[in-house]
Design an enzyme around this catalytic site. Sequence first.
Site, short mmCIF file in Angstrom:
data_model
loop_
_atom_site.label_atom_id
_atom_site.label_comp_id
_atom_site.label_asym_id
_atom_site.label_seq_id
_atom_site.Cartn_x
_atom_site.Cartn_y
_atom_site.Cartn_z
N LYS A 1 7.61 -5.84 5.35
CA LYS A 1 8.22 -4.99 4.30
C LYS A 1 8.67 -3.67 4.88
O LYS A 1 9.08 -2.77 4.15
CB LYS A 1 7.19 -4.73 3.19
CG LYS A 1 6.66 -5.97 2.52
CD LYS A 1 5.55 -5.58 1.53
CE LYS A 1 4.65 -6.75 1.22
NZ LYS A 1 3.35 -6.30 0.71
N ARG B 1 -5.88 -17.79 23.88
CA ARG B 1 -7.11 -17.37 24.55
C ARG B 1 -7.57 -15.98 24.15
O ARG B 1 -8.74 -15.78 23.82
CB ARG B 1 -6.92 -17.33 26.08
CG ARG B 1 -7.07 -18.63 26.77
CD ARG B 1 -6.11 -18.69 27.93
NE ARG B 1 -4.76 -18.69 27.40
CZ ARG B 1 -4.13 -19.80 27.03
NH1 ARG B 1 -4.69 -20.95 27.22
NH2 ARG B 1 -2.92 -19.76 26.49
N THR B 2 -6.67 -15.01 24.22
CA THR B 2 -7.11 -13.62 24.04
C THR B 2 -7.65 -13.42 22.62
O THR B 2 -8.75 -12.89 22.43
CB THR B 2 -5.95 -12.66 24.32
OG1 THR B 2 -5.36 -13.02 25.57
CG2 THR B 2 -6.42 -11.22 24.38
N ARG C 1 -2.63 -6.80 20.00
CA ARG C 1 -1.54 -7.23 20.90
C ARG C 1 -0.23 -6.92 20.20
O ARG C 1 -0.07 -7.21 19.01
CB ARG C 1 -1.62 -8.72 21.20
CG ARG C 1 -0.39 -9.23 21.97
CD ARG C 1 -0.53 -10.64 22.44
NE ARG C 1 -1.47 -10.74 23.54
CZ ARG C 1 -1.67 -11.86 24.25
NH1 ARG C 1 -1.00 -12.96 23.95
NH2 ARG C 1 -2.52 -11.88 25.24
N HIS D 1 -2.54 -5.63 30.38
CA HIS D 1 -3.40 -6.60 29.70
C HIS D 1 -4.80 -6.42 30.31
O HIS D 1 -5.28 -7.27 31.06
CB HIS D 1 -2.85 -8.01 29.94
CG HIS D 1 -3.41 -9.08 29.06
ND1 HIS D 1 -4.47 -8.89 28.20
CD2 HIS D 1 -3.05 -10.39 28.93
CE1 HIS D 1 -4.74 -10.03 27.59
NE2 HIS D 1 -3.89 -10.96 28.01
N1 CP Z 1 -3.91 -15.13 29.03
C1 CP Z 1 -3.47 -14.86 27.80
O1 CP Z 1 -3.22 -13.69 27.45
O2 CP Z 1 -3.36 -15.96 26.99
P1 CP Z 1 -2.92 -15.93 25.47
O3 CP Z 1 -1.48 -15.46 25.42
O4 CP Z 1 -3.10 -17.32 24.97
O5 CP Z 1 -3.80 -14.96 24.76
#
Ligand code: CP
Length: 305
Positions: free
Chosen positions: A80, A51-52, A101, A129
């Site tokens: 590396k 999703r993110t 991320r 998040h």
């Molecule tokens: N909610 C969320 O962060 O989903 P993903 O890990 O799929 O990005």
Amino acid sequence: MQKRSLVSISDYNKEEYLEILRVAAEFERNPDRDILAGKVAGVLFFEPSTRTRLSFETAVQRLGGSTIGFADASSSSVTKGETLKDTIKIVNSYVDLIIMRHPLEGSARYASEMASVPVINAGDGANQHPSQTLLDLYSIQKTQGTLENLKIFMIGDLKYGRTVHSLLMAMSYFNPTFYFISPDALQIPVEYKIFLHSRGIRFYEYPEFIDIIREADIIYMTRVQKERFSDSVEYEKNKNAYVLTNAILENTKSSVRVLHPLPRVNEIDVDVDNNPKAYYFTQALNGMYVRQAIIAKALNLTDAL
Ligand code: CP
């Protein structure tokens, strides 16, 4: 242009949350606007995501911009031995914005200090998040008509669940009452309890589903996150701690909505998907509009909206 990173949910104040919700509603009305024409976003995912990553990439593309990056650090020179600092410095020189991320807590703050372009934290370990939190706020406001004075149940892995940590901090501006349901080993960390005490926010902790759930406005389910456990025995002990079913929802308010940041494993029975109280798939769609708003704010483009 003023650099405006979003690393922690506390980087924004209450007015800025409300600004994001207003702009996101504009994007929901019309998601295709060319405000990022000629701009490039670096999308660096050192951890898996559906999703993110995809909603951020779609958000950029629907705004007329383009993306570079990776969905898997094993395809980058990290394999590396390249450091995060060098990776950020290089990508920074190619792009107008970095969306990252990373499994390490604090990595997004570090990246924002290394970069001259804005950095948006798409999740750093068990820490924060913030874009998820803003889409959660948007979903709560859309379904309840307000963010004020709500009874919010948070259920599952409240220790490692970064979405829970960011959400309770943001909701603290709106006088919520929290009901935390988790196994002993996955209780909300003490620093968040201290934070809630300092803000005068009421919260209650329970080891199992309780009758009072019938008063809930929001039920926020979370996954027990296998990837955060160093001890697999501990994971096995807790992985099936709670499963939300239609039977549990039967006596709840008709206005209650079930949220989940997703992915789900088995903590929400699939039968709940057809229950009008289930909102998690729409919540994920809301993420695209909210991320469009976050990107526009990071690049100082919200004034025209
Ligand atoms: N909610 C969320 O962060 O989903 P993903 O890990 O799929 O990005």
